[in-house]
Design a protein around this motif. Structure first.
Motif, mmCIF file in Angstrom:
data_model
loop_
_atom_site.group_PDB
_atom_site.id
_atom_site.type_symbol
_atom_site.label_atom_id
_atom_site.label_comp_id
_atom_site.label_asym_id
_atom_site.label_seq_id
_atom_site.Cartn_x
_atom_site.Cartn_y
_atom_site.Cartn_z
ATOM 1 N N ALA A 112 0.843 -1.193 0.000
ATOM 2 C CA ALA A 112 0.000 0.000 0.000
ATOM 3 C C ALA A 112 0.879 1.244 0.000
ATOM 4 N N CYS A 113 0.331 2.331 -0.515
ATOM 5 C CA CYS A 113 1.032 3.621 -0.478
ATOM 6 C C CYS A 113 0.000 4.738 -0.591
ATOM 7 N N PHE A 114 0.447 5.955 -0.339
ATOM 8 C CA PHE A 114 -0.387 7.141 -0.486
ATOM 9 C C PHE A 114 0.075 7.920 -1.711
ATOM 10 N N ALA A 115 -0.854 8.656 -2.295
ATOM 11 C CA ALA A 115 -0.535 9.606 -3.360
ATOM 12 C C ALA A 115 -1.360 10.853 -3.101
ATOM 13 N N ARG A 116 -0.814 12.003 -3.446
ATOM 14 C CA ARG A 116 -1.538 13.270 -3.285
ATOM 15 C C ARG A 116 -1.528 13.947 -4.643
ATOM 16 N N ILE A 117 -2.715 14.014 -5.249
ATOM 17 C CA ILE A 117 -2.826 14.599 -6.583
ATOM 18 C C ILE A 117 -4.057 15.499 -6.639
ATOM 19 N N THR A 118 -4.044 16.395 -7.612
ATOM 20 C CA THR A 118 -5.218 17.220 -7.873
ATOM 21 C C THR A 118 -5.995 16.558 -9.002
ATOM 22 N N LEU A 119 -7.196 16.138 -8.699
ATOM 23 C CA LEU A 119 -8.044 15.454 -9.678
ATOM 24 C C LEU A 119 -8.636 16.460 -10.656
ATOM 25 N N ASP A 120 -8.955 16.003 -11.850
ATOM 26 C CA ASP A 120 -9.556 16.869 -12.870
ATOM 27 C C ASP A 120 -10.793 17.567 -12.330
ATOM 28 N N GLY A 121 -10.890 18.854 -12.583
ATOM 29 C CA GLY A 121 -12.051 19.635 -12.168
ATOM 30 C C GLY A 121 -12.006 20.120 -10.732
ATOM 31 N N ARG A 122 -10.920 19.863 -10.027
ATOM 32 C CA ARG A 122 -10.805 20.303 -8.628
ATOM 33 C C ARG A 122 -9.636 21.255 -8.480
ATOM 34 N N SER A 123 -9.734 22.140 -7.497
ATOM 35 C CA SER A 123 -8.650 23.097 -7.265
ATOM 36 C C SER A 123 -7.705 22.656 -6.157
ATOM 37 N N ALA A 124 -8.177 21.801 -5.264
ATOM 38 C CA ALA A 124 -7.345 21.352 -4.139
ATOM 39 C C ALA A 124 -6.917 19.898 -4.345
ATOM 40 N N PRO A 125 -5.728 19.539 -3.868
ATOM 41 C CA PRO A 125 -5.280 18.150 -4.005
ATOM 42 C C PRO A 125 -6.048 17.221 -3.074
ATOM 43 N N SER A 126 -6.086 15.959 -3.453
ATOM 44 C CA SER A 126 -6.760 14.917 -2.677
ATOM 45 C C SER A 126 -5.754 13.852 -2.265
ATOM 46 N N ASN A 127 -6.009 13.222 -1.120
ATOM 47 C CA ASN A 127 -5.208 12.084 -0.689
ATOM 48 C C ASN A 127 -5.829 10.815 -1.266
ATOM 49 N N LEU A 128 -4.991 9.989 -1.880
ATOM 50 C CA LEU A 128 -5.419 8.700 -2.391
ATOM 51 C C LEU A 128 -4.649 7.623 -1.672
ATOM 52 N N ILE A 129 -5.278 6.486 -1.482
ATOM 53 C CA ILE A 129 -4.574 5.309 -0.995
ATOM 54 C C ILE A 129 -4.645 4.269 -2.110
ATOM 55 N N CYS A 130 -3.508 3.670 -2.373
ATOM 56 C CA CYS A 130 -3.395 2.623 -3.390
ATOM 57 C C CYS A 130 -2.969 1.357 -2.666
ATOM 58 N N PHE A 131 -3.684 0.252 -2.892
ATOM 59 C CA PHE A 131 -3.328 -0.997 -2.212
ATOM 60 C C PHE A 131 -3.737 -2.190 -3.065
ATOM 61 N N THR A 132 -3.066 -3.292 -2.825
ATOM 62 C CA THR A 132 -3.379 -4.521 -3.540
ATOM 63 C C THR A 132 -4.353 -5.347 -2.715
ATOM 64 N N THR A 133 -5.123 -6.161 -3.419
ATOM 65 C CA THR A 133 -5.981 -7.136 -2.759
ATOM 66 C C THR A 133 -5.765 -8.472 -3.452
ATOM 67 N N ASN A 134 -6.385 -9.510 -2.921
ATOM 68 C CA ASN A 134 -6.241 -10.832 -3.532
ATOM 69 C C ASN A 134 -6.696 -10.783 -4.980
ATOM 70 N N GLY A 135 -5.984 -11.450 -5.822
ATOM 71 C CA GLY A 135 -6.389 -11.491 -7.217
ATOM 72 C C GLY A 135 -5.240 -11.577 -8.190
ATOM 73 N N PRO A 136 -4.252 -10.786 -8.267
ATOM 74 C CA PRO A 136 -4.075 -9.504 -7.575
ATOM 75 C C PRO A 136 -4.863 -8.380 -8.242
ATOM 76 N N VAL A 137 -5.350 -7.482 -7.440
ATOM 77 C CA VAL A 137 -6.110 -6.337 -7.910
ATOM 78 C C VAL A 137 -5.552 -5.091 -7.241
ATOM 79 N N LEU A 138 -5.397 -4.012 -7.997
ATOM 80 C CA LEU A 138 -4.971 -2.732 -7.443
ATOM 81 C C LEU A 138 -6.201 -1.889 -7.183
ATOM 82 N N GLN A 139 -6.360 -1.450 -5.941
ATOM 83 C CA GLN A 139 -7.468 -0.565 -5.545
ATOM 84 C C GLN A 139 -6.916 0.827 -5.327
ATOM 85 N N ILE A 140 -7.634 1.853 -5.799
ATOM 86 C CA ILE A 140 -7.249 3.248 -5.564
ATOM 87 C C ILE A 140 -8.493 3.955 -5.044
ATOM 88 N N LEU A 141 -8.391 4.492 -3.819
ATOM 89 C CA LEU A 141 -9.530 5.157 -3.183
ATOM 90 C C LEU A 141 -9.154 6.564 -2.748
#
Length: 104
Positions: free
Chosen positions: A72-101
């Protein structure tokens, strides 16, 4: 500097995907220091090695229930259409699958 306790390790019983003690292998903090990740490994219920992830919100002083994840890791990016950056968490789950929330 002396270490500072930020949160307690989860006392959740390993009824879901692991058994036995969890060996901590990593710790991450979001750029704004509002989110923390504690990652570990344990013996899997079905054999092999299970990843165990605990995510903690400093703002709410609460942790999510532990979840199965090897990375797992964190990312801080400004999403399209927004003025302020957001915190994202990226992590793997069984499968393997990458989840980004988005956390904010």
């Amino acid at each position: 500097a002396q270490p500072t306790l930020k949160f307690e390790r989860s006392s959740e019983k390993p009824e879901s995907h692991w058994s036995g003690p969890v060996q901590i292998i990593n710790y991450h903090q979001s750029v704004d220091k509002q989110w923390l990740i504690l990652g570990g490994l344990a013996k899997g219920k079905q054999g092999g090695i299970a990843g165990v992830l605990q995510v903690h919100s400093c703002k709410m002083n609460a942790s999510q229930p532990t979840m199965p994840s090897h990375a797992a890791c964190f990312a801080r990016i400004t999403l399209d259409g927004r003025s302020a950056p957001s915190n994202l968490i990226c992590f793997t789950t069984n499968g393997p699958v990458l989840q980004i929330l988005e956390l904010d």
